[in-house]
Scaffold this motif. Structure first.
Motif, PDB file in Angstrom:
ATOM      1  N   LYS A 281      -8.881  -3.543 -15.602  1.00 11.17           N
ATOM      2  CA  LYS A 281      -8.117  -3.756 -14.373  1.00 11.17           C
ATOM      3  C   LYS A 281      -8.452  -5.106 -13.750  1.00 11.17           C
ATOM      4  CE  LYS A 281      -7.375   1.042 -12.889  1.00 11.17           C
ATOM      5  NZ  LYS A 281      -7.627   2.040 -11.823  1.00 11.17           N
ATOM      6  N   LEU A 282      -9.725  -5.451 -13.722  1.00 12.02           N
ATOM      7  CA  LEU A 282     -10.137  -6.725 -13.137  1.00 12.02           C
ATOM      8  C   LEU A 282      -9.522  -7.898 -13.882  1.00 12.02           C
ATOM      9  CD1 LEU A 282     -13.916  -5.987 -12.418  1.00 12.02           C
ATOM     10  CD2 LEU A 282     -12.148  -6.460 -10.704  1.00 12.02           C
ATOM     11  N   VAL A 283      -9.532  -7.853 -15.211  1.00 11.92           N
ATOM     12  CA  VAL A 283      -8.956  -8.938 -16.005  1.00 11.92           C
ATOM     13  C   VAL A 283      -7.443  -9.032 -15.781  1.00 11.92           C
ATOM     14  CG1 VAL A 283      -8.506  -9.737 -18.364  1.00 11.92           C
ATOM     15  CG2 VAL A 283     -10.776  -8.915 -17.748  1.00 11.92           C
ATOM     16  N   LEU A 284      -6.772  -7.889 -15.775  1.00  8.89           N
ATOM     17  CA  LEU A 284      -5.337  -7.871 -15.506  1.00  8.89           C
ATOM     18  C   LEU A 284      -5.026  -8.502 -14.157  1.00  8.89           C
ATOM     19  CD1 LEU A 284      -2.362  -6.898 -15.712  1.00  8.89           C
ATOM     20  CD2 LEU A 284      -3.148  -4.641 -14.973  1.00  8.89           C
ATOM     21  N   HIS A 285      -5.708  -8.057 -13.114  1.00  9.55           N
ATOM     22  CA  HIS A 285      -5.461  -8.586 -11.774  1.00  9.55           C
ATOM     23  C   HIS A 285      -5.780 -10.076 -11.685  1.00  9.55           C
ATOM     24  CE1 HIS A 285      -5.874  -4.306  -9.887  1.00  9.55           C
ATOM     25  NE2 HIS A 285      -4.637  -4.564 -10.241  1.00  9.55           N
ATOM     26  N   ARG A 286      -6.881 -10.481 -12.292  1.00  8.50           N
ATOM     27  CA  ARG A 286      -7.243 -11.899 -12.247  1.00  8.50           C
ATOM     28  C   ARG A 286      -6.191 -12.763 -12.934  1.00  8.50           C
ATOM     29  NH1 ARG A 286     -11.434 -13.770 -16.478  1.00  8.50           N
ATOM     30  NH2 ARG A 286      -9.469 -13.563 -17.642  1.00  8.50           N
ATOM     31  N   ASN A 287      -5.756 -12.342 -14.120  1.00  5.03           N
ATOM     32  CA  ASN A 287      -4.783 -13.152 -14.855  1.00  5.03           C
ATOM     33  C   ASN A 287      -3.468 -13.259 -14.106  1.00  5.03           C
ATOM     34  OD1 ASN A 287      -6.773 -13.276 -16.776  1.00  5.03           O
ATOM     35  ND2 ASN A 287      -5.698 -12.069 -18.323  1.00  5.03           N
ATOM     36  N   MET A 288      -2.995 -12.153 -13.548  1.00  2.64           N
ATOM     37  CA  MET A 288      -1.742 -12.184 -12.797  1.00  2.64           C
ATOM     38  C   MET A 288      -1.887 -12.980 -11.502  1.00  2.64           C
ATOM     39  SD  MET A 288       0.761 -10.879 -14.359  1.00  2.64           S
ATOM     40  CE  MET A 288       0.706 -10.341 -16.084  1.00  2.64           C
ATOM     41  N   ASP A 289      -3.025 -12.828 -10.841  1.00  4.25           N
ATOM     42  CA  ASP A 289      -3.272 -13.626  -9.626  1.00  4.25           C
ATOM     43  C   ASP A 289      -3.228 -15.114  -9.940  1.00  4.25           C
ATOM     44  OD1 ASP A 289      -3.515 -11.801  -7.525  1.00  4.25           O
ATOM     45  OD2 ASP A 289      -5.624 -11.387  -7.963  1.00  4.25           O
ATOM     46  N   THR A 290      -3.843 -15.499 -11.050  1.00  6.92           N
ATOM     47  CA  THR A 290      -3.886 -16.909 -11.429  1.00  6.92           C
ATOM     48  C   THR A 290      -2.484 -17.442 -11.707  1.00  6.92           C
ATOM     49  OG1 THR A 290      -6.102 -16.679 -12.370  1.00  6.92           O
ATOM     50  CG2 THR A 290      -4.815 -18.581 -13.078  1.00  6.92           C
TER      51      THR A 290
ATOM     52  N   ASP B 156       0.824  -1.215   0.000  1.00  6.86           N
ATOM     53  CA  ASP B 156       0.000   0.000   0.000  1.00  6.86           C
ATOM     54  C   ASP B 156       0.854   1.258   0.000  1.00  6.86           C
ATOM     55  OD1 ASP B 156      -2.353  -1.402  -0.102  1.00  6.86           O
ATOM     56  OD2 ASP B 156      -2.765  -1.279   2.059  1.00  6.86           O
ATOM     57  N   GLU B 157       1.989   1.219   0.697  1.00  5.74           N
ATOM     58  CA  GLU B 157       2.886   2.366   0.722  1.00  5.74           C
ATOM     59  C   GLU B 157       3.459   2.631  -0.676  1.00  5.74           C
ATOM     60  OE1 GLU B 157       5.356   5.548   1.651  1.00  5.74           O
ATOM     61  OE2 GLU B 157       3.608   4.745   2.695  1.00  5.74           O
ATOM     62  N   ILE B 158       3.831   1.570  -1.378  1.00  3.88           N
ATOM     63  CA  ILE B 158       4.351   1.725  -2.739  1.00  3.88           C
ATOM     64  C   ILE B 158       3.281   2.331  -3.647  1.00  3.88           C
ATOM     65  CG2 ILE B 158       4.942   0.381  -4.812  1.00  3.88           C
ATOM     66  CD1 ILE B 158       7.325   0.942  -3.113  1.00  3.88           C
ATOM     67  N   ARG B 159       2.058   1.850  -3.528  1.00  2.01           N
ATOM     68  CA  ARG B 159       0.964   2.418  -4.334  1.00  2.01           C
ATOM     69  C   ARG B 159       0.760   3.899  -3.992  1.00  2.01           C
ATOM     70  NH1 ARG B 159      -1.415  -2.811  -2.996  1.00  2.01           N
ATOM     71  NH2 ARG B 159      -1.653  -4.085  -4.898  1.00  2.01           N
ATOM     72  N   ALA B 160       0.862   4.230  -2.709  1.00  2.00           N
ATOM     73  CA  ALA B 160       0.679   5.620  -2.281  1.00  2.00           C
ATOM     74  C   ALA B 160       1.803   6.506  -2.806  1.00  2.00           C
ATOM     75  CB  ALA B 160       0.615   5.695  -0.755  1.00  2.00           C
TER      76      ALA B 160
ATOM     77  N   VAL C  20       1.180  -5.316  -7.900  1.00  2.00           N
ATOM     78  CA  VAL C  20       1.650  -4.050  -7.336  1.00  2.00           C
ATOM     79  C   VAL C  20       2.372  -3.261  -8.420  1.00  2.00           C
ATOM     80  CG1 VAL C  20       3.085  -2.964  -5.557  1.00  2.00           C
ATOM     81  CG2 VAL C  20       1.875  -5.103  -5.059  1.00  2.00           C
ATOM     82  N   PHE C  21       3.208  -3.956  -9.178  1.00  2.00           N
ATOM     83  CA  PHE C  21       3.932  -3.320 -10.283  1.00  2.00           C
ATOM     84  C   PHE C  21       2.967  -2.704 -11.291  1.00  2.00           C
ATOM     85  CE2 PHE C  21       5.773  -4.001 -14.600  1.00  2.00           C
ATOM     86  CZ  PHE C  21       6.769  -3.055 -14.541  1.00  2.00           C
ATOM     87  N   TYR C  22       1.944  -3.457 -11.680  1.00  2.00           N
ATOM     88  CA  TYR C  22       1.006  -2.942 -12.678  1.00  2.00           C
ATOM     89  C   TYR C  22       0.112  -1.843 -12.107  1.00  2.00           C
ATOM     90  CZ  TYR C  22       2.661  -6.967 -15.247  1.00  2.00           C
ATOM     91  OH  TYR C  22       3.473  -7.881 -15.875  1.00  2.00           O
ATOM     92  N   ASP C  23      -0.183  -1.907 -10.824  1.00  2.00           N
ATOM     93  CA  ASP C  23      -0.940  -0.814 -10.198  1.00  2.00           C
ATOM     94  C   ASP C  23      -0.130   0.482 -10.223  1.00  2.00           C
ATOM     95  OD1 ASP C  23      -3.100  -2.437  -9.689  1.00  2.00           O
ATOM     96  OD2 ASP C  23      -2.632  -2.745  -7.558  1.00  2.00           O
ATOM     97  N   VAL C  24       1.163   0.371  -9.904  1.00  2.00           N
ATOM     98  CA  VAL C  24       2.043   1.537  -9.975  1.00  2.00           C
ATOM     99  C   VAL C  24       2.086   2.073 -11.401  1.00  2.00           C
ATOM    100  CG1 VAL C  24       4.469   2.281  -9.850  1.00  2.00           C
ATOM    101  CG2 VAL C  24       3.470   0.915  -7.996  1.00  2.00           C
ATOM    102  N   LEU C  25       2.209   1.174 -12.362  1.00  2.00           N
ATOM    103  CA  LEU C  25       2.283   1.558 -13.769  1.00  2.00           C
ATOM    104  C   LEU C  25       1.031   2.314 -14.207  1.00  2.00           C
ATOM    105  CD1 LEU C  25       3.462   1.419 -16.609  1.00  2.00           C
ATOM    106  CD2 LEU C  25       2.912  -1.012 -16.671  1.00  2.00           C
ATOM    107  N   MET C  26      -0.139   1.807 -13.856  1.00  2.00           N
ATOM    108  CA  MET C  26      -1.383   2.495 -14.218  1.00  2.00           C
ATOM    109  C   MET C  26      -1.487   3.858 -13.546  1.00  2.00           C
ATOM    110  SD  MET C  26      -4.277  -0.518 -14.424  1.00  2.00           S
ATOM    111  CE  MET C  26      -3.755  -1.479 -12.990  1.00  2.00           C
TER     112      MET C  26
ATOM    113  N   LEU D  53      10.348   2.709  -6.730  1.00  2.00           N
ATOM    114  CA  LEU D  53       9.423   2.031  -7.636  1.00  2.00           C
ATOM    115  C   LEU D  53      10.105   1.022  -8.544  1.00  2.00           C
ATOM    116  CD1 LEU D  53       7.036   4.975  -8.598  1.00  2.00           C
ATOM    117  CD2 LEU D  53       6.953   3.429  -6.623  1.00  2.00           C
ATOM    118  N   PHE D  54      11.369   1.267  -8.901  1.00  2.00           N
ATOM    119  CA  PHE D  54      12.071   0.319  -9.762  1.00  2.00           C
ATOM    120  C   PHE D  54      12.453  -0.964  -9.017  1.00  2.00           C
ATOM    121  CE2 PHE D  54      13.183   4.301 -12.115  1.00  2.00           C
ATOM    122  CZ  PHE D  54      12.580   3.969 -13.323  1.00  2.00           C
ATOM    123  N   ARG D  55      12.272  -0.978  -7.702  1.00  2.00           N
ATOM    124  CA  ARG D  55      12.636  -2.159  -6.909  1.00  2.00           C
ATOM    125  C   ARG D  55      11.468  -3.121  -6.683  1.00  2.00           C
ATOM    126  NH1 ARG D  55      17.692  -1.440  -4.585  1.00  2.00           N
ATOM    127  NH2 ARG D  55      18.476   0.713  -4.604  1.00  2.00           N
ATOM    128  N   VAL D  56      10.297  -2.795  -7.195  1.00  2.00           N
ATOM    129  CA  VAL D  56       9.100  -3.592  -6.898  1.00  2.00           C
ATOM    130  C   VAL D  56       9.283  -5.051  -7.296  1.00  2.00           C
ATOM    131  CG1 VAL D  56       6.661  -3.937  -7.501  1.00  2.00           C
ATOM    132  CG2 VAL D  56       7.519  -1.643  -6.967  1.00  2.00           C
TER     133      VAL D  56
END
Length: 397
Positions: A297-306, A15-19, A72-78, A54-57
């Motif tokens: 976003k949902l599809v991205l998160h689901r695919n990466m989670d899987t 959460d800190e990285i996202r913030a 987390v990486f893709y959330d930062v990217l978006m 951010l480059f260390r994620v």
């Protein structure tokens, strides 16, 4: 630690990285015009991304990184894309390279990070490199296009083939230090002007064996670096991680366009006296963009989670899923471009002026759509053909 540098700094929470990424959005928005003029990101932008960690994620912890979930990486990217898509694009490309470097023989990480774990790596994976075997490695030659953010990096990943034309089909990523390649200033484009994605030239450089990574190893999730970087993160398919690094910035850019349009449209009255807020086309364009962003976003998160769960369980990501994920990634810039165009049209004649961000964002998304990994028509035809019983022809899955 097998030669790795000790790293004492505490690792921030996800959460800190996202913030931290969210806090950079206004700054990136302010820097966007300068990046366009210079055709590269300002040094201050790279410094801000570095300072935020951010480059260390996706970087291995044993080399000063955070080893976080790929989402987390893709959330930062978006999020960065809401400030400036050029900055987000460079972050997506450069930010996933610490993850791939972890797949190389660990000697390569020692070469890059042995003295400084903040060193950055750029890339261009086009198979333009000619590698001829010699004792201990290869003599490497070639010219490549599209190396985003290369002026800010000290090393580079380059695509190439060992003895091209021999029938070996030995395709690899080759890692070279800055002294072994030339950057040729060629980046003069419609959009993503701030990425500085210049050409790269290599003449008779020696690349030791340990600074190469076989494409097949990355695809099969069985790379030399897995011997020491044992986190499941590094058992995910390399192509699936990278393709999202060059499609996801479009989602953030579309969100930026929607945000700007909502602020603009809520106040705008046209020359005919009508209010944009009461325009049915504008209303629908806003609703469709917001809904699509949520879905993508949902599809991205689901695919990466899987894939992450499968990596944790030691399971292999099967071809049908890889083809689906590949298409869903490539479809993102296409959808974003179409939705951004609708918002642009709803903005009327004023949208063409550079004092508003609409034209820049639209050009950025369309330029990102041109990347080889985002060619949704050919990727979709291949997937559809496989569903119909044909053989897969896509090697980047």
């Amino acid at each position: 630690m097998d030669g790795a540098v000790e790293f004492d700094t505490s690792i921030p929470s996800e959460d800190e990285i996202r913030a931290r990424a969210r806090a950079l959005v206004p700054f990136l928005r302010e820097q966007a015009a300068e990046a366009e003029r210079a055709r590269r990101l300002p040094a201050a932008t790279i410094a801000a991304l570095q300072a935020a960690g951010l480059f260390r994620v996706l970087q291995p912890r044993r080399w000063g990184g955070y080893e976080m979930h790929p989402n987390v990486f893709y959330d930062v990217l978006m999020t960065l894309g809401e400030g400036d898509m050029s900055a987000a694009w460079c972050y997506g490309v450069i930010g996933c390279h610490p993850w791939q470097l972890a797949l190389f023989d660990d000697k390569a990480a020692q070469d890059v990070w042995g003295e400084d774990t903040s060193v950055l790596v750029s890339s261009t994976y086009m198979l333009q490199g000619n590698a001829q075997p010699v004792d201990g490695g290869y003599i490497f030659n070639g010219r490549w296009r599209f190396s985003s953010g290369c002026e800010h990096c000290q090393w580079i990943f380059l695509g190439g083939e060992v003895e091209p034309g021999s029938g070996n089909m030995d395709m690899r990523t080759f890692l070279l230090p800055r002294a072994d390649y030339q950057i040729v200033d060629t980046w003069d484009t419609l959009g993503l002007k701030g990425t500085g994605s210049h050409d790269i030239v290599v003449k008779d450089a020696f690349v030791p064996e340990h600074r190469t990574h076989k494409f097949m190893d990355g695809m099969m999730c069985d790379s030399p670096g897995n011997a020491v970087n044992t986190h499941p993160l590094f058992r995910m398919p390399h192509p699936q991680v990278f393709i999202r690094a060059v499609s996801t910035a479009s989602i953030g850019a579309l969100q930026a366009m929607l945000n700007a349009f909502l602020d603009y449209g809520a106040k705008r009255t046209t020359v005919t006296g009508s209010r944009t807020a009461e325009d049915a086309s504008a209303q629908l364009a806003c609703a469709e963009a917001a809904s699509a962003i949520d879905t993508m976003k949902l599809v991205l998160h689901r695919n990466m989670d899987t894939m992450y769960r499968q990596a944790c369980a030691g399971e292999f990501v099967l071809l049908p899923d890889r083809l689906r994920y590949r298409f869903q990634s490539a479809d993102v810039p296409e959808r974003c471009a179409n939705l951004a165009l609708r918002l642009f049209k709803a903005g009327g004649g004023a949208a063409v002026f550079n004092r508003l961000p609409f034209a820049r964002i639209l050009a950025d998304i369309h330029t990102g759509k041109a990347h080889a990994a985002n060619q949704v028509d050919s990727i979709g035809r291949n997937w559809g053909g496989v569903m119909l019983g044909l053989e897969n022809t896509d090697l980047w899955i």
